[in-house]
Motif scaffolding. Sequence first.
Motif: not given
Ligand code: URA
Length: 256
Positions: A104-105, A108, A135, A189-192
């Motif tokens: 995890l970042d 996060t 998430y 950093r996929q979700v971001r």
């Molecule tokens: N996606 C993100 O951007 N950060 C994370 O830590 C995990 C998934």
Amino acid sequence: MQDSDATRLNRLLAAAGVSSRRGSDVLIAAGRVTIDGVVAEVGARVTPGQKVAVDGRIVHAQRQIYLMLHKPGGVVTTASDPQGRPTVIDAVHVRERVFPVGRLDVSTTGLLLLTNDGALADRLMHPRGGIRKTYHALVRGIVSDETASRLAAGVDLDDGPTAPAEVRVAGRDAYGSVLELVLREGRNRQVRRMCEAVGHPVRALRRTGYGPLRLGELAEGASRRLTERELTDIRRVTGLDVEVRSAHARRGRQAR
Ligand code: URA
């Protein structure tokens, strides 16, 4: 590999609780012990990384341990950090050497699994396994249902389009929106990056689910061992439970 790294097989079996050293020698002499699949001889030595099995069942020199950490912000998901920041290993207080499953970042928070079970970790982290990761993202701006659908369908990132995901708007207020996203990928950093791509930068991100595991009420910074039930469930999603059961069945058939 230094010879001094090698351990006598009977000693390793004893340390793993299989039998006494002498009892282990009896098992070895009976041809019931293998090293990397080859029947071992009395007096054999084992080097780190070799797989020892008794009656086909892998022996783990170290007690296996499975921990859920509610990772706090500001903690890095590595064993040691050149910048001296606190790590997720510092955050769990166990004697065994464990490592994080995935990452995890630093900013996060949320569910992180740590273990010394390399086989399980490999399965969970393998991209083909497609483990569901849930998430909660607090993002800037009011996210429309249409934008949530775009995120779910896949957005273009600089390393290619994202796979279909489940995305719903869990809340909207004057400060922004809360999204719940379930991804099967685990890119950096996929979700971001996904939220940024649709114009809603992330302000805070927490992982609340990993496969069948749920963060629940675990306080930020706290950790706990997985329950037997959680362990069974997580093994089931990797298919490792089936392998263990069929190895048992094979041994049962051989014994008959
Ligand atoms: N996606 C993100 O951007 N950060 C994370 O830590 C995990 C998934």
